[in-house]
Scaffold this active site. Structure first.
Site: not given
Ligand SMILES: *Cc1c(COP(=O)(O)O)cnc(C)c1O
Length: 345
Positions: A190, A226, A83
């Protein structure tokens, strides 16, 4: 001596608490180079650094868990490596090699092992060592362009149990006026800049008694994206639904694991598709997913003047079942059928 006996880790929640070691790698025109472990501490950075001026940076988040056996485990770190590698491409950062990421999370966990909270019989009371890898454009730039050099740091911080008083439902509010991500933007990675924009709406929602914002899509203002910084799921009978990865949804490692378990362990039909607000009116259960809480059941959603109550504001049985199986895998209790655990040695 175990440091965790000295700091009351159960009360830490998700507050920053420094550990002793961090891991560093750097990238110049010659490419990525491992600098290795060093004491946790401040770093020196040019005020003209790309990350400070233009937000050229990404973060990751994953946990190291104490197993019921005496192992310390990571959960699918390769997925986080992939990722951040993809995120680098989107932000014009030289893609961080997957093996450097995996080395970083392993070495930081091992070096800070005394801070990994001990295993708890009660699954809801587990703590963990939270690992925070970050990559920044640290070289100086004046014009809007990629930085000439980069720094990758991984540090660690013990975190207490997420749920203070049992598996509790959260109350959400749909935002009428704010969005998290836009088509063609960076919602699917991210990027550090994605997160400060949610602070103001989240704060306003908290002041009104909600725990988080449920974001709708920016184009039609109709489809669920989300829950703050967590993925959204809902259940109807034997069907599990989550928004499809259209570039605005962050591909959560927990999300992908839940889809897999629902299908292969619980025989559910899983759907990755657009979910409108009307679609959740008659759902049986809903929850948010992410590394921090694994699964957080959703009790109600406020939309304009209407409150949608889900499962009488009680955590649902399917949500609880999936939650328990994920925790059992993470803590070395059940078979690791899918090779998701890795032992930190
Ligand atoms: C990090 C994150 C998640 C969750 O990801 P995981 O890998 O399951 O921790 C979901 N939505 C957003 C916007 C994130 O930044």
């Amino acid at each position: 001596m175990n440091e965790m006996n000295n700091i009351e880790w159960k009360k830490l929640g998700f507050k920053f608490f420094p550990t002793k070691h961090m891991f560093v790698a750097t990238c110049s025109s010659e490419g990525w180079k491992v600098e290795g472990l060093r004491p946790f501490g401040n770093i020196e950075i040019s005020p003209a650094a790309g990350v400070l001026n233009y937000g050229q940076g990404l973060f990751e988040g994953l946990k190291a868990y104490s197993g019921r056996d005496s192992n310390v485990y990571l959960f699918r770190p390769q997925k986080n490596a992939e990722r951040i590698h993809n995120g680098c491409k989107r932000l014009c950062i030289p893609p961080l090699p997957l093996d450097i990421f995996v080395q970083a999370v392993n070495e930081v966990t091992k070096a800070n092992r005394e801070y990994v909270p001990p295993y708890q019989e009660d699954s809801i009371a587990q703590g963990a060592l939270y690992l925070r890898p970050v990559v920044w454009g640290t070289g100086p730039v004046l014009g809007v362009s990629p930085a000439p050099s980069y720094t990758f740091v991984t540090y660690a911080c013990p975190v207490g149990p997420y749920f203070r008083s049992g598996f509790e439902c959260i109350k959400l509010k749909i935002s009428d006026s704010h969005h998290r991500a836009a088509p063609g933007g960076t919602g699917g990675v991210k990027a550090i800049g994605n997160y400060c924009v949610g602070m103001m709406p989240a704060k306003a929602a908290k002041d009104e008694g909600f725990q988080e914002i449920l974001y709708l899509d920016a184009k039609d203002n109709r489809y669920i994206e989300e829950v703050g910084a967590a993925n959204f799921f809902c259940i109807k009978g034997n069907r599990l639904y989550t928004p499809n990865l259209d570039g605005c949804i962050l591909p959560g490692v927990t999300r992908s694991s839940i889809l897999h378990l629902a299908k292969h362990e619980f025989g559910m039909e899983v759907f990755e598709q657009k979910i409108s607000v009307e679609d959740i009116l008659d759902c049986d259960e809903a929850f948010a997913s992410g590394t921090a809480a694994v699964i957080t059941p959703i009790g109600s959603v406020q939309h304009q003047q209407k409150e949608i109550v889900i499962n009488n504001s009680e955590p649902g049985t399917v949500s609880k079942k999936i939650y328990k199986m994920l925790l059992d895998i993470q803590h070395g209790i059940t078979d690791d059928k899918y090779n998701w655990r890795s032992v930190v040695e």
